[in-house]
Write an enzyme that holds these catalytic residues in place. Sequence first.
Site, PDB file in Angstrom:
ATOM      1  N   CYS A 114      20.042  15.038  -5.186  1.00  0.00           N
ATOM      2  CA  CYS A 114      18.592  14.968  -4.904  1.00  0.00           C
ATOM      3  C   CYS A 114      17.774  15.751  -5.931  1.00  0.00           C
ATOM      4  CB  CYS A 114      18.306  15.494  -3.505  1.00  0.00           C
ATOM      5  SG  CYS A 114      19.128  14.528  -2.234  1.00  0.00           S
ATOM      6  N   HIS A 254      11.269  18.574  -2.772  1.00  0.00           N
ATOM      7  CA  HIS A 254      12.143  17.490  -2.325  1.00  0.00           C
ATOM      8  C   HIS A 254      11.920  17.313  -0.822  1.00  0.00           C
ATOM      9  CE1 HIS A 254      15.363  14.926  -1.419  1.00  0.00           C
ATOM     10  NE2 HIS A 254      16.165  15.855  -0.935  1.00  0.00           N
ATOM     11  N   ASN A 284      13.930  10.987   3.666  1.00  0.00           N
ATOM     12  CA  ASN A 284      14.489  11.585   2.458  1.00  0.00           C
ATOM     13  C   ASN A 284      14.899  10.454   1.503  1.00  0.00           C
ATOM     14  OD1 ASN A 284      16.091  12.757   0.512  1.00  0.00           O
ATOM     15  ND2 ASN A 284      17.229  14.071   1.939  1.00  0.00           N
TER      16      ASN A 284
HETATM   17  O1  UT7 Z   1      18.698  15.892   0.333  1.00  0.00           O
HETATM   18  C1  UT7 Z   1      19.440  16.858   0.995  1.00  0.00           C
HETATM   19  C2  UT7 Z   1      20.048  16.211   2.160  1.00  0.00           C
HETATM   20  N1  UT7 Z   1      20.223  16.888   3.385  1.00  0.00           N
HETATM   21  C3  UT7 Z   1      19.426  17.746   4.005  1.00  0.00           C
HETATM   22  O2  UT7 Z   1      18.469  18.254   3.519  1.00  0.00           O
HETATM   23  C4  UT7 Z   1      19.799  18.076   5.404  1.00  0.00           C
HETATM   24  C5  UT7 Z   1      19.482  19.475   5.801  1.00  0.00           C
HETATM   25  N2  UT7 Z   1      19.738  19.650   7.223  1.00  0.00           N
HETATM   26  C6  UT7 Z   1      18.854  19.219   8.156  1.00  0.00           C
HETATM   27  O3  UT7 Z   1      17.818  18.705   7.848  1.00  0.00           O
HETATM   28  C7  UT7 Z   1      19.203  19.480   9.598  1.00  0.00           C
HETATM   29  O4  UT7 Z   1      20.340  20.308   9.672  1.00  0.00           O
HETATM   30  C8  UT7 Z   1      19.443  18.168  10.393  1.00  0.00           C
HETATM   31  C9  UT7 Z   1      18.154  17.413  10.579  1.00  0.00           C
HETATM   32  C10 UT7 Z   1      20.474  17.300   9.692  1.00  0.00           C
HETATM   33  C11 UT7 Z   1      19.988  18.519  11.788  1.00  0.00           C
HETATM   34  O5  UT7 Z   1      19.055  19.356  12.452  1.00  0.00           O
HETATM   35  P1  UT7 Z   1      19.553  20.687  13.179  1.00  0.00           P
HETATM   36  O6  UT7 Z   1      18.396  21.252  13.846  1.00  0.00           O
HETATM   37  O7  UT7 Z   1      20.258  21.512  12.139  1.00  0.00           O
HETATM   38  O8  UT7 Z   1      20.549  20.105  14.230  1.00  0.00           O
HETATM   39  P2  UT7 Z   1      22.090  20.456  14.413  1.00  0.00           P
HETATM   40  O9  UT7 Z   1      22.914  19.837  13.332  1.00  0.00           O
HETATM   41  O10 UT7 Z   1      22.213  21.925  14.657  1.00  0.00           O
HETATM   42  O11 UT7 Z   1      22.393  19.680  15.765  1.00  0.00           O
HETATM   43  C12 UT7 Z   1      21.792  20.066  17.008  1.00  0.00           C
HETATM   44  C13 UT7 Z   1      22.148  19.004  18.035  1.00  0.00           C
HETATM   45  C14 UT7 Z   1      23.625  18.646  18.039  1.00  0.00           C
HETATM   46  O12 UT7 Z   1      24.025  18.432  19.374  1.00  0.00           O
HETATM   47  P3  UT7 Z   1      24.850  19.567  20.170  1.00  0.00           P
HETATM   48  O13 UT7 Z   1      26.103  19.771  19.368  1.00  0.00           O
HETATM   49  O14 UT7 Z   1      23.966  20.780  20.177  1.00  0.00           O
HETATM   50  O15 UT7 Z   1      25.056  18.939  21.515  1.00  0.00           O
HETATM   51  C15 UT7 Z   1      23.671  17.327  17.313  1.00  0.00           C
HETATM   52  O16 UT7 Z   1      24.755  16.530  17.703  1.00  0.00           O
HETATM   53  O17 UT7 Z   1      21.451  17.801  17.765  1.00  0.00           O
HETATM   54  C16 UT7 Z   1      22.365  16.710  17.754  1.00  0.00           C
HETATM   55  N3  UT7 Z   1      21.883  15.690  16.846  1.00  0.00           N
HETATM   56  C17 UT7 Z   1      21.043  14.710  17.243  1.00  0.00           C
HETATM   57  N4  UT7 Z   1      20.494  14.437  18.438  1.00  0.00           N
HETATM   58  C18 UT7 Z   1      19.681  13.377  18.505  1.00  0.00           C
HETATM   59  C19 UT7 Z   1      22.153  15.525  15.539  1.00  0.00           C
HETATM   60  N5  UT7 Z   1      21.493  14.449  15.060  1.00  0.00           N
HETATM   61  C20 UT7 Z   1      20.815  13.935  16.108  1.00  0.00           C
HETATM   62  C21 UT7 Z   1      19.955  12.834  16.249  1.00  0.00           C
HETATM   63  N6  UT7 Z   1      19.408  12.603  17.452  1.00  0.00           N
HETATM   64  N7  UT7 Z   1      19.657  12.028  15.220  1.00  0.00           N
END
Ligand code: UT7
Length: 367
Positions: A114, A254, A284
């Site tokens: 990215c 970004h 993104n």
């Molecule tokens: O270009 C660079 C590319 N990548 C990035 O920049 C990604 C950077 N990371 C992020 O933006 C965030 O970490 C995410 C948006 C990917 C995830 O957000 P988060 O607040 O860090 O969530 P998490 O991974 O801590 O997950 C929290 C919960 C989990 O459930 P449990 O284990 O607490 O029951 C996930 O399974 O949210 C769940 N979850 C979702 N729920 C509904 C993960 N994705 C989803 C979803 N819808 N799409």
Amino acid sequence: MSRYAHIIGWGHAVPDQVLTNDDLAQRVDTSDEWIRTRTGIRERRIAAPGEYTSTLATRAATEALRMAGVHPREVDLIVVATNTPDYIFPATAALVQDALGAGRAGAFDLQAACTGFVYALTIAADMIKAGGIDTALVIGAETLSRIVDWEDRNTCVLFGDAAGAFVLQAADEPGGVLTSVLHADGSGAELLMLPTCGTRNPVSHKALDQRMQYMKMNGREVFRFATRVMNSATREVVEKAGLTLDDIAWIAPHQANRRIIEAAAKALKRPMDDFLLNLDRYGNTSTASIPLAIYEAAQAGRIQPGQYGVLVAFGAGLIWGATLVQWTGPRPVAKPPRVRWHRRLAQVGSWLRRARRHLEGRLVRGG
Ligand code: UT7
């Protein structure tokens, strides 16, 4: 006398098809509320069949060249930053070169995830400043919808397809792309990757069964890394340019997650209004996200000639970096009628070359 690399044209391309959060909630276990509050994304664009990274890149480049009043044959170099090239090889940049009829241009792809657009802009600008070339097309283009796993809610809600392009040109007056900082830490390679399709894990039935042809990401770790480096890279590039944060009129980050940008704003003690944002509408788009955000801001008159701005990015690798620019604004369009004729001629030349290669191939095969 010093040479400078000015940004004299910008263009964009986004597919027509809009995929909303509610649409996604029909496919995977997610909701508009979760996606909006955790990422800031409301919708994203998805490439249609027949639309590729190269076609989006070509559309963005065509618009940028037109704005700059630069004929494709004046372009010395085309760099396409992408994670989703049409093929592993040949380079997508070569396909764009052919489609544009940019007969004099060298062309290559650049892979820095990215952060690719920041890297590509830095390289092209430095080649201009060194006197090696006069005019460059720098493009960030992606069809990420083809490599996300539509069954994985952790990733499929985040990404979209788009392209953005800048025309850079040499000039004596100060301004344009001033300086950059580029960083990498490959010990984080496994945090965000596409496991197969390369040579370490070639495509195989086993790999496909394990869905290794799709992007894998440790979101939490990437989030932690991103919030740290957005702040540090911005401060570093401003200091390297001999400026202070107060001199910076806008920051083009970004566009991965609004919460990452909010954390950077807090660490940099800048209001969110200083950040050029459009991830609510596109998600993104990786290498396209920064030029697309700048494109929209420039078209809306939000960024003005003379202003200092910072482009800052992070991504897989792990790779991150920032570039400091002094915005120029488009040059007057010099010769539109000639441009059209020359373009047509260049296209005919390209068709003839293709026909010759085809006939030569048949002769060699004895067909
Ligand atoms: O270009 C660079 C590319 N990548 C990035 O920049 C990604 C950077 N990371 C992020 O933006 C965030 O970490 C995410 C948006 C990917 C995830 O957000 P988060 O607040 O860090 O969530 P998490 O991974 O801590 O997950 C929290 C919960 C989990 O459930 P449990 O284990 O607490 O029951 C996930 O399974 O949210 C769940 N979850 C979702 N729920 C509904 C993960 N994705 C989803 C979803 N819808 N799409």
